[in-house]
Design a protein around this motif. Structure first.
Motif, PDB file in Angstrom:
ATOM      1  N   UNK A  57      -3.788   0.725   7.109  1.00 12.90           N
ATOM      2  CA  UNK A  57      -4.978   1.585   7.152  1.00 12.90           C
ATOM      3  C   UNK A  57      -5.002   2.653   6.063  1.00 12.90           C
ATOM      4  N   UNK A  58      -3.869   2.841   5.361  1.00 10.28           N
ATOM      5  CA  UNK A  58      -3.835   3.881   4.324  1.00 10.28           C
ATOM      6  C   UNK A  58      -2.723   3.598   3.330  1.00 10.28           C
ATOM      7  N   UNK A  59      -2.822   4.263   2.183  1.00 11.50           N
ATOM      8  CA  UNK A  59      -1.762   4.176   1.185  1.00 11.50           C
ATOM      9  C   UNK A  59      -0.734   5.252   1.498  1.00 11.50           C
ATOM     10  N   UNK A  73      -6.408  -0.490  -7.220  1.00 12.60           N
ATOM     11  CA  UNK A  73      -7.426  -1.360  -6.618  1.00 12.60           C
ATOM     12  C   UNK A  73      -6.785  -2.460  -5.769  1.00 12.60           C
ATOM     13  N   UNK A  74      -5.647  -2.937  -6.230  1.00 15.96           N
ATOM     14  CA  UNK A  74      -4.920  -3.979  -5.501  1.00 15.96           C
ATOM     15  C   UNK A  74      -4.451  -3.430  -4.152  1.00 15.96           C
ATOM     16  N   UNK A  75      -3.887  -2.233  -4.186  1.00 14.54           N
ATOM     17  CA  UNK A  75      -3.410  -1.597  -2.948  1.00 14.54           C
ATOM     18  C   UNK A  75      -4.583  -1.340  -1.993  1.00 14.54           C
ATOM     19  N   UNK A  76      -5.697  -0.882  -2.552  1.00 14.98           N
ATOM     20  CA  UNK A  76      -6.872  -0.584  -1.720  1.00 14.98           C
ATOM     21  C   UNK A  76      -7.440  -1.842  -1.099  1.00 14.98           C
ATOM     22  N   UNK A  79      -5.142 -15.660 -12.810  1.00 12.04           N
ATOM     23  CA  UNK A  79      -5.724 -15.158 -11.556  1.00 12.04           C
ATOM     24  C   UNK A  79      -4.895 -14.015 -10.969  1.00 12.04           C
ATOM     25  N   UNK A  80      -3.572 -14.146 -11.010  1.00 13.66           N
ATOM     26  CA  UNK A  80      -2.700 -13.111 -10.443  1.00 13.66           C
ATOM     27  C   UNK A  80      -2.602 -11.885 -11.345  1.00 13.66           C
ATOM     28  N   UNK A  81      -2.602 -12.107 -12.650  1.00 11.82           N
ATOM     29  CA  UNK A  81      -2.568 -10.967 -13.579  1.00 11.82           C
ATOM     30  C   UNK A  81      -3.850 -10.146 -13.459  1.00 11.82           C
ATOM     31  N   UNK A  82      -4.981 -10.823 -13.320  1.00  7.03           N
ATOM     32  CA  UNK A  82      -6.260 -10.103 -13.171  1.00  7.03           C
ATOM     33  C   UNK A  82      -6.219  -9.174 -11.966  1.00  7.03           C
ATOM     34  N   UNK A  83      -5.733  -9.663 -10.845  1.00  2.91           N
ATOM     35  CA  UNK A  83      -5.733  -8.853  -9.622  1.00  2.91           C
ATOM     36  C   UNK A  83      -4.738  -7.698  -9.693  1.00  2.91           C
ATOM     37  N   UNK A  84      -3.529  -7.956 -10.212  1.00  2.16           N
ATOM     38  CA  UNK A  84      -2.521  -6.895 -10.243  1.00  2.16           C
ATOM     39  C   UNK A  84      -2.920  -5.793 -11.224  1.00  2.16           C
ATOM     40  N   UNK A  85      -3.779  -6.149 -12.187  1.00  2.00           N
ATOM     41  CA  UNK A  85      -4.261  -5.149 -13.140  1.00  2.00           C
ATOM     42  C   UNK A  85      -5.549  -4.475 -12.681  1.00  2.00           C
ATOM     43  N   UNK A 142       0.838  -1.212   0.000  1.00  2.00           N
ATOM     44  CA  UNK A 142       0.000   0.000   0.000  1.00  2.00           C
ATOM     45  C   UNK A 142       0.871   1.260   0.000  1.00  2.00           C
ATOM     46  N   UNK A 143       1.714   1.349  -1.040  1.00  3.00           N
ATOM     47  CA  UNK A 143       2.559   2.533  -1.215  1.00  3.00           C
ATOM     48  C   UNK A 143       2.370   3.062  -2.631  1.00  3.00           C
ATOM     49  N   UNK A 144       2.637   4.323  -2.798  1.00  3.85           N
ATOM     50  CA  UNK A 144       2.493   4.946  -4.113  1.00  3.85           C
ATOM     51  C   UNK A 144       3.415   4.291  -5.135  1.00  3.85           C
ATOM     52  N   UNK A 145       4.572   3.815  -4.680  1.00  9.32           N
ATOM     53  CA  UNK A 145       5.553   3.262  -5.611  1.00  9.32           C
ATOM     54  C   UNK A 145       5.305   1.804  -5.981  1.00  9.32           C
ATOM     55  N   UNK A 146       4.434   1.121  -5.264  1.00 11.31           N
ATOM     56  CA  UNK A 146       4.138  -0.278  -5.583  1.00 11.31           C
ATOM     57  C   UNK A 146       3.628  -0.369  -7.019  1.00 11.31           C
ATOM     58  N   UNK A 147       4.079  -1.404  -7.733  1.00  7.74           N
ATOM     59  CA  UNK A 147       3.777  -1.514  -9.165  1.00  7.74           C
ATOM     60  C   UNK A 147       2.368  -2.021  -9.467  1.00  7.74           C
ATOM     61  N   UNK A 148       1.631  -2.456  -8.464  1.00  4.96           N
ATOM     62  CA  UNK A 148       0.282  -2.980  -8.676  1.00  4.96           C
ATOM     63  C   UNK A 148      -0.732  -1.853  -8.902  1.00  4.96           C
TER      64      UNK A 148
END
Length: 361
Positions: A336-338, A248-251, A312-318, A239-245
């Motif tokens: 609790x937050x990004x 929606x994945x982070x949320x 399954x994993x590609x769907x979620x990361x996208x 849950x960071x701005x720099x994460x490549x996902x």
């Protein structure tokens, strides 16, 4: 003073390795951000070419292309940082991917989902460090024994992964169903003891890295007190701005409550930890159909597999977090937050310092 980490001749400012998360969750952007903060940034080597145009028609070639791009990009973004790659030993093109990482001068290769018995041979003559992932003292002793006898080689580091980790787990479903799970602290001590004879033989230290459920600076301090050289953290960096996902994945991590996290069985027969959603519910009913095979994992039979883990994993990361698989560590409910990678690292430092001060009374 905040401790440092040493892996052979790699001097790491922070004793923190950002764990590899795939498919596509920890790529060049996240790895570089962690490396720029002084930790070790890890690119996921699980289907790293999923964005390539030829991914579905020539999976092996796409993954080599994608991996090369990601390592190069990470090194551009973090020219003075330490960048590594995490590979599944169960990958069918494991050898080619590892050799690509070595050619691109990855600083560290971490390998799990099976014992990486041939890894020393694949990095021979390079400066790339290698670290197997284990979940017991017995496994640590086994891989050390194999590498010693076959290659006259000692692991540069060993990642000790406990049962609270995300993704594929090195424990049986029966163990994970127990009311009382094995404690990471106990496993870390077991691994340290198991490696001592080999450290004495080679006259050098193996960096033991505690992982799986390590979330806070306090957790890190406790592991270091036991004799670990550092920690690996994954969940906390999602849950960071720099994460490549996708956002929606982070949320999904931010929104996850403790009761939303469950153990599922992956197509390779290993248990894994994920967020309960429409996908996992349908998987329990056997409702998923495999319409194509990427031929990516050993032991995965498209005729009998409950679902395609790549799709399954590609769907979620996208971004489709209801109809995809969202792997997650048990501590995700604490998020609790990004935030930002810098913010997460600063919080870990503050938590560590607060713990150390409390010990002083």
């Amino acid at each position: 003073m905040f401790p440092t980490l040493k892996i052979r001749d790699l001097n790491v400012k922070l004793p923190i390795i950002q764990g590899g998360m795939g498919i596509g969750v920890s790529m060049s952007k996240l790895a570089a951000a962690v490396a720029n903060e002084g930790g070790i940034g890890i690119i996921s080597g699980a289907q790293p070419g999923y964005k390539e145009d030829n991914f579905r028609v020539d999976n092996a070639a796409a993954n080599v292309q994608g991996l090369m791009k990601e390592i190069r990009k990470a090194k551009e973004l973090a020219p003075n940082g330490i960048i590594g790659v995490n590979f599944l030993a169960a990958s069918k093109n494991y050898t080619e991917l590892v050799m690509t990482a070595v050619k691109e001068k990855a600083d560290l290769i971490i390998s799990g989902a099976g014992l990486p018995k041939s890894l020393p041979d694949l990095v021979k003559g390079s400066t790339t460090k290698i670290a197997p992932i284990v979940s017991s003292g017995k496994a640590a002793a086994t891989i050390a024994k194999i590498w010693d006898r076959k290659y006259d080689f000692l692991p540069d580091a060993v990642i000790v992964e406990g049962p609270l980790a995300g993704g594929h787990l090195g424990f049986s479903p029966e163990v994970l169903k127990q009311e009382t799970l094995p404690k990471l602290k106990d496993i870390v001590v077991e691994v340290i003891d198991a490696l001592k004879p080999y450290e004495e033989k080679y006259g050098r230290k193996v960096a033991v890295i505690a992982a799986g459920g390590v979330y806070s600076g306090e957790d890190m301090a406790e592991m270091l007190e036991l004799g670990a050289s550092g920690v690996q953290m994954s969940t906390r960096f999602v849950a960071t701005e720099e994460c490549d996902a996708h956002e929606n994945f982070k949320q999904a991590y931010v929104d996850a409550a403790e009761e939303d996290i469950e153990i599922i069985v992956s197509p390779v027969g290993l248990p894994g930890r994920a967020i309960r959603n429409r996908f996992t519910e349908l998987a329990k009913e056997g409702a998923h159909k495999v319409t194509r095979c990427y031929n990516c994992l050993k032991g995965c039979n498209p005729a009998t597999t409950p679902y395609c883990i790549t799709d399954a994993l590609v769907a979620s990361v996208e971004g489709d977090v209801e109809n995809g698989l969202v792997f997650v560590g048990q501590n995700a409910s604490k998020i609790k937050e990004i935030s930002t990678v810098h913010g997460v690292i600063e919080s870990i430092k503050e938590e560590y310092e607060a713990y150390m001060q409390s010990k002083k009374g």
